[in-house]
Design a protein around this motif. Structure first.
Motif, PDB file in Angstrom:
ATOM      1  N   LEU A  66       0.831  -1.197   0.000  1.00 52.49           N
ATOM      2  CA  LEU A  66       0.000   0.000   0.000  1.00 52.49           C
ATOM      3  C   LEU A  66       0.869   1.252   0.000  1.00 52.49           C
ATOM      4  CD1 LEU A  66      -2.684   1.491   0.148  1.00 52.49           C
ATOM      5  CD2 LEU A  66      -2.676   1.142   2.630  1.00 52.49           C
ATOM      6  N   LYS A  67       1.949   1.251   0.763  1.00 47.58           N
ATOM      7  CA  LYS A  67       2.851   2.413   0.785  1.00 47.58           C
ATOM      8  C   LYS A  67       3.405   2.672  -0.602  1.00 47.58           C
ATOM      9  CE  LYS A  67       6.647   4.718   3.093  1.00 47.58           C
ATOM     10  NZ  LYS A  67       6.541   5.721   2.061  1.00 47.58           N
ATOM     11  N   ASP A  68       3.753   1.606  -1.311  1.00 46.43           N
ATOM     12  CA  ASP A  68       4.252   1.751  -2.677  1.00 46.43           C
ATOM     13  C   ASP A  68       3.193   2.401  -3.574  1.00 46.43           C
ATOM     14  OD1 ASP A  68       6.128   1.237  -4.884  1.00 46.43           O
ATOM     15  OD2 ASP A  68       4.643  -0.242  -5.509  1.00 46.43           O
ATOM     16  N   ALA A  69       1.933   1.984  -3.423  1.00 43.48           N
ATOM     17  CA  ALA A  69       0.844   2.559  -4.218  1.00 43.48           C
ATOM     18  C   ALA A  69       0.607   4.021  -3.857  1.00 43.48           C
ATOM     19  CB  ALA A  69      -0.435   1.749  -4.010  1.00 43.48           C
ATOM     20  N   LEU A  70       0.624   4.336  -2.573  1.00 42.57           N
ATOM     21  CA  LEU A  70       0.434   5.722  -2.133  1.00 42.57           C
ATOM     22  C   LEU A  70       1.565   6.615  -2.636  1.00 42.57           C
ATOM     23  CD1 LEU A  70      -0.726   5.015   1.539  1.00 42.57           C
ATOM     24  CD2 LEU A  70      -2.172   5.766  -0.378  1.00 42.57           C
ATOM     25  N   ASP A  71       2.793   6.106  -2.596  1.00 43.93           N
ATOM     26  CA  ASP A  71       3.942   6.862  -3.096  1.00 43.93           C
ATOM     27  C   ASP A  71       3.840   7.083  -4.602  1.00 43.93           C
ATOM     28  OD1 ASP A  71       4.983   6.971  -0.539  1.00 43.93           O
ATOM     29  OD2 ASP A  71       6.489   5.403  -0.875  1.00 43.93           O
ATOM     30  N   ALA A  72       3.341   6.071  -5.317  1.00 39.89           N
ATOM     31  CA  ALA A  72       3.181   6.204  -6.768  1.00 39.89           C
ATOM     32  C   ALA A  72       2.188   7.304  -7.104  1.00 39.89           C
ATOM     33  CB  ALA A  72       2.727   4.873  -7.374  1.00 39.89           C
ATOM     34  N   VAL A  73       1.080   7.370  -6.378  1.00 39.91           N
ATOM     35  CA  VAL A  73       0.085   8.417  -6.611  1.00 39.91           C
ATOM     36  C   VAL A  73       0.679   9.791  -6.284  1.00 39.91           C
ATOM     37  CG1 VAL A  73      -2.135   9.359  -5.842  1.00 39.91           C
ATOM     38  CG2 VAL A  73      -1.909   6.913  -6.313  1.00 39.91           C
ATOM     39  N   ALA A  74       1.385   9.888  -5.173  1.00 38.81           N
ATOM     40  CA  ALA A  74       1.981  11.172  -4.778  1.00 38.81           C
ATOM     41  C   ALA A  74       3.009  11.651  -5.798  1.00 38.81           C
ATOM     42  CB  ALA A  74       2.621  11.044  -3.400  1.00 38.81           C
ATOM     43  N   GLY A  75       3.734  10.721  -6.422  1.00 38.50           N
ATOM     44  CA  GLY A  75       4.771  11.090  -7.375  1.00 38.50           C
ATOM     45  C   GLY A  75       4.314  11.164  -8.818  1.00 38.50           C
ATOM     46  N   ALA A  76       3.039  10.924  -9.069  1.00 37.17           N
ATOM     47  CA  ALA A  76       2.521  10.913 -10.438  1.00 37.17           C
ATOM     48  C   ALA A  76       2.439  12.322 -11.012  1.00 37.17           C
ATOM     49  CB  ALA A  76       1.137  10.267 -10.468  1.00 37.17           C
ATOM     50  N   ASP A  77       2.621  12.417 -12.320  1.00 38.79           N
ATOM     51  CA  ASP A  77       2.422  13.688 -13.018  1.00 38.79           C
ATOM     52  C   ASP A  77       0.965  13.861 -13.422  1.00 38.79           C
ATOM     53  OD1 ASP A  77       5.212  14.830 -13.314  1.00 38.79           O
ATOM     54  OD2 ASP A  77       5.486  12.794 -14.053  1.00 38.79           O
ATOM     55  N   GLY A  78       0.250  12.760 -13.534  1.00 38.16           N
ATOM     56  CA  GLY A  78      -1.171  12.788 -13.852  1.00 38.16           C
ATOM     57  C   GLY A  78      -1.828  11.558 -13.268  1.00 38.16           C
ATOM     58  N   LEU A  79      -3.116  11.668 -12.948  1.00 34.37           N
ATOM     59  CA  LEU A  79      -3.835  10.576 -12.304  1.00 34.37           C
ATOM     60  C   LEU A  79      -5.163  10.338 -13.008  1.00 34.37           C
ATOM     61  CD1 LEU A  79      -4.076   8.630  -9.776  1.00 34.37           C
ATOM     62  CD2 LEU A  79      -5.270  10.517  -8.652  1.00 34.37           C
ATOM     63  N   ILE A  80      -5.479   9.072 -13.226  1.00 34.15           N
ATOM     64  CA  ILE A  80      -6.807   8.663 -13.681  1.00 34.15           C
ATOM     65  C   ILE A  80      -7.410   7.871 -12.537  1.00 34.15           C
ATOM     66  CG2 ILE A  80      -8.122   7.275 -15.325  1.00 34.15           C
ATOM     67  CD1 ILE A  80      -5.841   7.735 -17.352  1.00 34.15           C
ATOM     68  N   ALA A  81      -8.594   8.268 -12.073  1.00 29.32           N
ATOM     69  CA  ALA A  81      -9.257   7.606 -10.947  1.00 29.32           C
ATOM     70  C   ALA A  81     -10.610   7.086 -11.409  1.00 29.32           C
ATOM     71  CB  ALA A  81      -9.427   8.581  -9.790  1.00 29.32           C
ATOM     72  N   VAL A  82     -10.790   5.763 -11.328  1.00 25.29           N
ATOM     73  CA  VAL A  82     -12.017   5.137 -11.839  1.00 25.29           C
ATOM     74  C   VAL A  82     -12.636   4.258 -10.755  1.00 25.29           C
ATOM     75  CG1 VAL A  82     -13.026   3.839 -13.754  1.00 25.29           C
ATOM     76  CG2 VAL A  82     -10.831   4.992 -14.070  1.00 25.29           C
ATOM     77  N   THR A  83     -13.933   4.457 -10.527  1.00 25.44           N
ATOM     78  CA  THR A  83     -14.639   3.694  -9.504  1.00 25.44           C
ATOM     79  C   THR A  83     -15.954   3.137 -10.043  1.00 25.44           C
ATOM     80  OG1 THR A  83     -15.627   3.792  -7.273  1.00 25.44           O
ATOM     81  CG2 THR A  83     -15.813   5.766  -8.617  1.00 25.44           C
ATOM     82  N   PRO A  84     -16.357   1.984  -9.551  1.00 23.38           N
ATOM     83  CA  PRO A  84     -17.740   1.565  -9.808  1.00 23.38           C
ATOM     84  C   PRO A  84     -18.663   2.364  -8.904  1.00 23.38           C
ATOM     85  CG  PRO A  84     -16.622  -0.063  -8.438  1.00 23.38           C
ATOM     86  CD  PRO A  84     -15.603   0.984  -8.776  1.00 23.38           C
ATOM     87  N   ILE A  85     -19.904   2.468  -9.305  1.00 21.73           N
ATOM     88  CA  ILE A  85     -20.900   3.191  -8.511  1.00 21.73           C
ATOM     89  C   ILE A  85     -21.809   2.177  -7.832  1.00 21.73           C
ATOM     90  CG2 ILE A  85     -22.799   4.860  -8.561  1.00 21.73           C
ATOM     91  CD1 ILE A  85     -19.995   6.010  -9.229  1.00 21.73           C
ATOM     92  N   PHE A  86     -21.939   2.321  -6.520  1.00 22.99           N
ATOM     93  CA  PHE A  86     -22.849   1.488  -5.736  1.00 22.99           C
ATOM     94  C   PHE A  86     -23.765   2.390  -4.928  1.00 22.99           C
ATOM     95  CE2 PHE A  86     -18.859  -1.147  -5.734  1.00 22.99           C
ATOM     96  CZ  PHE A  86     -19.301  -2.071  -6.658  1.00 22.99           C
ATOM     97  N   THR A  87     -25.059   2.144  -4.960  1.00 24.53           N
ATOM     98  CA  THR A  87     -26.037   2.896  -4.172  1.00 24.53           C
ATOM     99  C   THR A  87     -25.823   4.400  -4.312  1.00 24.53           C
ATOM    100  OG1 THR A  87     -25.749   1.073  -2.597  1.00 24.53           O
ATOM    101  CG2 THR A  87     -27.270   2.822  -1.973  1.00 24.53           C
ATOM    102  N   ALA A  88     -25.714   4.859  -5.548  1.00 24.02           N
ATOM    103  CA  ALA A  88     -25.590   6.276  -5.880  1.00 24.02           C
ATOM    104  C   ALA A  88     -24.368   6.939  -5.266  1.00 24.02           C
ATOM    105  CB  ALA A  88     -26.859   7.036  -5.499  1.00 24.02           C
ATOM    106  N   GLY A  89     -23.272   6.202  -5.120  1.00 24.74           N
ATOM    107  CA  GLY A  89     -22.038   6.782  -4.607  1.00 24.74           C
ATOM    108  C   GLY A  89     -20.833   5.959  -5.037  1.00 24.74           C
ATOM    109  N   TYR A  90     -19.638   6.546  -4.905  1.00 20.90           N
ATOM    110  CA  TYR A  90     -18.421   5.808  -5.229  1.00 20.90           C
ATOM    111  C   TYR A  90     -18.256   4.658  -4.248  1.00 20.90           C
ATOM    112  CZ  TYR A  90     -17.037   9.652  -2.119  1.00 20.90           C
ATOM    113  OH  TYR A  90     -17.001  10.594  -1.131  1.00 20.90           O
TER     114      TYR A  90
END
Length: 199
Positions: A66-90
């Protein structure tokens, strides 16, 4: 010149997942739109980090993956965030990941938001839930958000089609990435004050 990084966070729960499919199509379109710049791609599947995220919420310490993933997001130049929708929310998994992310990690970072659901009735979740969350985190969310309902996967190409929305959003993210300096992550252990000044 520093290598640029595009990070994709996808919160799909099944395998295969329409959420991952949308994430892959968005990433491919961004890479194509930013062809003049060499972008490294990193995909983070939250499904495999679910236990680590729960542990971090309970203990305050991220396991190594998880730390590796969090560090990757913090160091990214751009981010794509995709979620399924459940009960009218992310999804709760998607929100929990961003809950454990450092509060400054997304400041001024270009973000493309996207979501999937069974019906188009959930499409406004992008505007009433995802966009405000990323605005709170001080990210720069591109104007075009991409929503894909089940019906979109079989739709033919037209001006309002899923493909055209993906292309438009990808170009917007590529432009935002290209107009910024490469991301810099501060070293938390770096000395920022002269040792003599501390005495």
């Amino acid at each position: 010149m520093k290598q640029r990084t595009l990070v994709v966070v996808t919160a799909g729960l099944s395998q295969p997942s329409s959420t991952r499919l949308l994430a892959d199509q968005l990433a491919g379109a961004v890479l194509a739109a930013g062809a003049e710049r060499d972008l490294d791609l990193r995909v983070i599947e939250l499904r495999g980090l679910a236990h680590d995220i729960a542990d971090h919420l309970l203990t305050g310490f991220p396991p190594a993956a998880l730390k590796d993933a969090l560090d990757a997001v913090a160091g990214a130049d751009g981010l794509i965030a995709v979620t399924p929708i459940f009960t009218a929310g992310y999804s709760g998994l998607f929100k929990s990941f961003f809950d454990v992310l450092d509060k400054d990690a997304l400041a001024d970072k270009p973000v493309l938001i996207a979501a999937t659901a069974g019906t188009a009735r959930h499409s406004l979740v992008l505007e009433h839930a995802l966009r405000p969350m990323f605005a709170y985190l001080r990210a720069v969310v591109v104007p075009t958000a991409v929503f894909a309902a089940s019906d979109d996967w079989g739709a033919d190409s037209s001006d309002g089609s899923l493909r055209s929305r993906i292309t438009r959003a990808a170009k917007e993210l590529a432009v935002e990435v290209s107009r910024r300096e490469p991301a810099q992550v501060a070293d938390p252990f770096a000395l920022t004050v002269n040792f003599e000044d501390l005495l």
